[in-house]
Design an enzyme around this catalytic site. Sequence first.
Site, PDB file in Angstrom:
ATOM      1  CE  LYS A   1      -2.935  -5.338  23.690  1.00  0.00           C
ATOM      2  NZ  LYS A   1      -2.855  -6.293  22.590  1.00  0.00           N
TER       3      LYS A   1
ATOM      4  CD  GLU B   1      -3.905  -3.006  32.048  1.00  0.00           C
ATOM      5  OE1 GLU B   1      -2.669  -3.147  31.980  1.00  0.00           O
ATOM      6  OE2 GLU B   1      -4.554  -2.318  31.247  1.00  0.00           O
TER       7      GLU B   1
ATOM      8  CG  HIS C   1     -13.404  -3.295  26.027  1.00  0.00           C
ATOM      9  ND1 HIS C   1     -13.274  -2.449  27.108  1.00  0.00           N
ATOM     10  CD2 HIS C   1     -14.045  -4.403  26.497  1.00  0.00           C
ATOM     11  CE1 HIS C   1     -13.795  -3.031  28.181  1.00  0.00           C
ATOM     12  NE2 HIS C   1     -14.279  -4.198  27.836  1.00  0.00           N
TER      13      HIS C   1
ATOM     14  NE  ARG D   1      -3.285  -2.983  14.431  1.00  0.00           N
ATOM     15  CZ  ARG D   1      -4.210  -2.140  14.864  1.00  0.00           C
ATOM     16  NH1 ARG D   1      -4.455  -1.027  14.175  1.00  0.00           N
ATOM     17  NH2 ARG D   1      -4.885  -2.373  15.979  1.00  0.00           N
TER      18      ARG D   1
END
Length: 657
Positions: A123, A198, A233, A290
Amino acid sequence: MTLTPPLPLKSVLVANRGEIAVRVFRTARALGLATVAVHSDPDSDALHVRTADAAVRLPGAAPADTYLRGDLVIKAALAAGADAVHPGYGFLSENAGFAREVQAAGLVWIGPPPAAIEAMASKTRAKELMRAAGVPLLDPVDPQQATSADLPLLLKAAAGGGGRGMRVVRDLDALKEELEGACAEARSAFGDGEVFAEPYVERGRHVEVQILADSHGTVWALGTRDCSLQRRHQKVIEEAPAPALPEALRASLHEAAVAAARAVSYQGAGTVEFLVTADGRPYFLEMNTRLQVEHPVTEAVFGIDLVALQLRIAEGAALPLTPPQATGHAVEARLYAEDPALDWRPQTGVLHTLAVPGEVRVDTGFADGDTVSVHYDPMLAKVVAHAPTRAEAVRALASALAGARIHGVTTNRELLVRSLRHPEFEAARLDTGFYESHLTALTEADPEDPAPALCALAAALAEAAPAPDAPLALRLGGWRNLRSQPQSRRYAVGGTEHEVLYHPARSGPPELVDRPGVRVLAATPELVTLEVEGVRRMFHVKHNSNNPGVEASVVYVDSVLGAHTLTPVPRFADPQDRTEPGSLLAPMPGTVVRVAEGLAPGSPVTAGQPLLWLEAMKMEHRILAPASGTLTALHAVTGQQVEFGALLAVVQEEPSA
């Protein structure tokens, strides 16, 4: 839509398990392809194995020994004569090295080019690419340099998703411990402990764009999906298109998603995920290279089969220049074997019945009688409704789930129904904090609800009712010529005991005791009809007494008033009732993945301090100190497999002042 493949495939192996393997097999079979499954030892008789044309064993139980062994999967494909490999989602689906090995073995990889997977696999690297492509990003934060001004922070695994290795940090003093925990979980799940940080956006929306690209330069943006309702999450309810988005924002998300795909020369199906702030600003989160779990809602609104298109693209076919038009609205709910009221605790056991009524799509990897294993994700099924409007789709999905018969394991079905009918959801006021705000109200029982008592009554009447073909002596039941004391049956429903009293009758239904306003119209072992305050109600009853470890029969009662599980005694006695105070017991079967640093008998502990981390069904659970005091015993070690109720440690509480 018809695509003409220049290089037709003949046989496809799905390097996965459960519902996604079954779903890929369904399309492959419709296209005339032979199907090959792989399976671990616990999955030897799983539905995906039973539905494939051929199956190959991967020895072992743990994913690291089976579904994550790319070498064994490729060997299985070659042995079974497959000419292509579909990775599904999870496991090896975003592993560029595995994709290259598949191609090197002479097999067709049904997915994006390995270079595209590699570019988006980390990421941190993906964000660099997206920044260069002009896609908006949240500025990264160096965890080592973070200050209180940077809080709250979101820690995320660089090499994977699905909520693994993800932590929200609101206290700077907790950052070090949370960072270590995130790294450990990421390393366990993905083999890579890299974690980045972040800013955590409060009350944001999770909005994503489905893309599909061929090898001839065409990239489709197949609308948006909203996946804001999440637990830990991980997504719970998804829908397409994302509601209440301004058209300008929707267009900008499509453009950014196409730019992301073109930046890595993407091919196949993929998803570009964004976080949309409360004031409508979008930020790139990640690209999943995917097929997504929630792909059926996009299929519904566009009238396409994404797996079929994946196969065609892998064969070299070209997409039309423009995608089909979207129609209507689709909503998907993930049915999990878990208890939301107990911190989303996963559940295992035999799934006796899974039947969902209505005109809805059900994707599942289970059939009646299958076992929900501790080794894998607790998702039982995805249920999808499609209708001309959002309100109609939501109503249809809620109705289908409410009317479903699900027997054998505790599920989140009631939570899903209540979520879909919640005023905030109905009004499309969505954000990722939905369950943080509403979970207590969505899971608490209504003390005034008459349904549990009526279900107990139905269970007692069904148990007392003889089968229609029973001998006369049995059909007379407990009837006596002289009136005697009423017969009594007791059931525990949701932790509350209900007693049912009745007098058997020589003919006809029994006479109830202390039940004003309730009249028995008919009773058989499977169906009880009552008249309640003048309203006729039917209760479907099913008994199960063959569950391992369950001493008394379990009774499932389904009606329009809801679904209830009843037992003469709790189905699983609480092990805490049989242990000394301060004992820490395994709340479920699982693996000890971590022990707090320096923890040993004699160590001082404080109330709420994490002592152990237990992993079960792809989720990590912290075992906390129940009180401040001294650790007097430690029976758990990292890597140890433990059963439900196993003694892990003992904390002796310090004397009060």
